[in-house]
Design a protein around this motif. Sequence first.
Motif, PDB file in Angstrom:
ATOM      1  N   SER A   1      41.952 -12.669  51.205  1.00  0.00           N
ATOM      2  CA  SER A   1      40.682 -13.444  50.531  1.00  0.00           C
ATOM      3  C   SER A   1      40.192 -14.156  52.035  1.00  0.00           C
ATOM      4  O   SER A   1      38.949 -14.547  51.622  1.00  0.00           O
ATOM      5  CB  SER A   1      41.606 -14.914  49.887  1.00  0.00           C
TER       6      SER A   1
ATOM      7  N   ASP B   1      37.492 -11.433  52.186  1.00  0.00           N
ATOM      8  CA  ASP B   1      36.588 -11.524  51.174  1.00  0.00           C
ATOM      9  C   ASP B   1      35.425 -12.605  51.120  1.00  0.00           C
ATOM     10  O   ASP B   1      34.355 -12.338  50.500  1.00  0.00           O
ATOM     11  CB  ASP B   1      37.225 -11.546  49.729  1.00  0.00           C
ATOM     12  N   HIS B   2      35.777 -13.754  51.610  1.00  0.00           N
ATOM     13  CA  HIS B   2      34.851 -14.954  51.376  1.00  0.00           C
ATOM     14  C   HIS B   2      34.006 -15.037  52.717  1.00  0.00           C
ATOM     15  O   HIS B   2      32.828 -15.601  52.663  1.00  0.00           O
ATOM     16  CB  HIS B   2      35.643 -16.296  51.339  1.00  0.00           C
TER      17      HIS B   2
END
Length: 231
Positions: A175, A178-179
């Motif tokens: 994550s 992804d960010h």
Amino acid sequence: MTFPMIPNRVSIVVPCYNREKYLNQCLSSLINQTYSNIEIIIVDDNSTDQSVPKIQSWIRSLPTRQQQNIVFLSLPRNTGNAGAYTTGMFLARGEFIALQDSDDYSHPRRIEKQVEFLRKHPKVGLAGTQYAWFREENGKRFPAPNWLRYGEEIKKSYQKGKHCVCVATSMFRRSLFDHHGGFHRGINRIEDYKFMIKFFKNGATIENIPEILYYYRAHPDQRSRKNRKRQ
């Protein structure tokens, strides 16, 4: 665009540029991890030696069930270590992403222990480990220089412009990638530092596991040694 995430899987990204001598030891240390829910993503950065045939031969030597967990990409041009690492991150399907340089190798329980640590510490986004270094000619291991930090000292060190996590030992939650993305390709020689700073600026907590779970090879062609010579 990234692939859908597979819970509990660890994607181990291994960039390679002219590392034919070290690939078998590096890759074998990963395929033989005690944590079995892994995929190994090998990104060859347009090597000019026999790295690609070595990788292909190593993959063919594996049982079919293990071959299915290998992703191999040979880039058409050289992108640099940061570019190869980030390309591998885009291919990752795991809940966690681990890094490893192709001239080093990992302790058999490295992945298991890092997953366990991140499960026990849900607020930690990235976990590095302590490491030992060894000489290419004899394999003798030595304790790492005392530059790693732990707990609140990690953030304080980065705030002072100091680097205190061995990035190649890292495992982080997908994550975060992804960010916030991967390495900055345009920042030569300090991409590891900038990678950590980016996570800190976006609120991630970073920690080091004090146990030696990674083995760092000292040899004339290693990237860090060449970078020091350029400075």
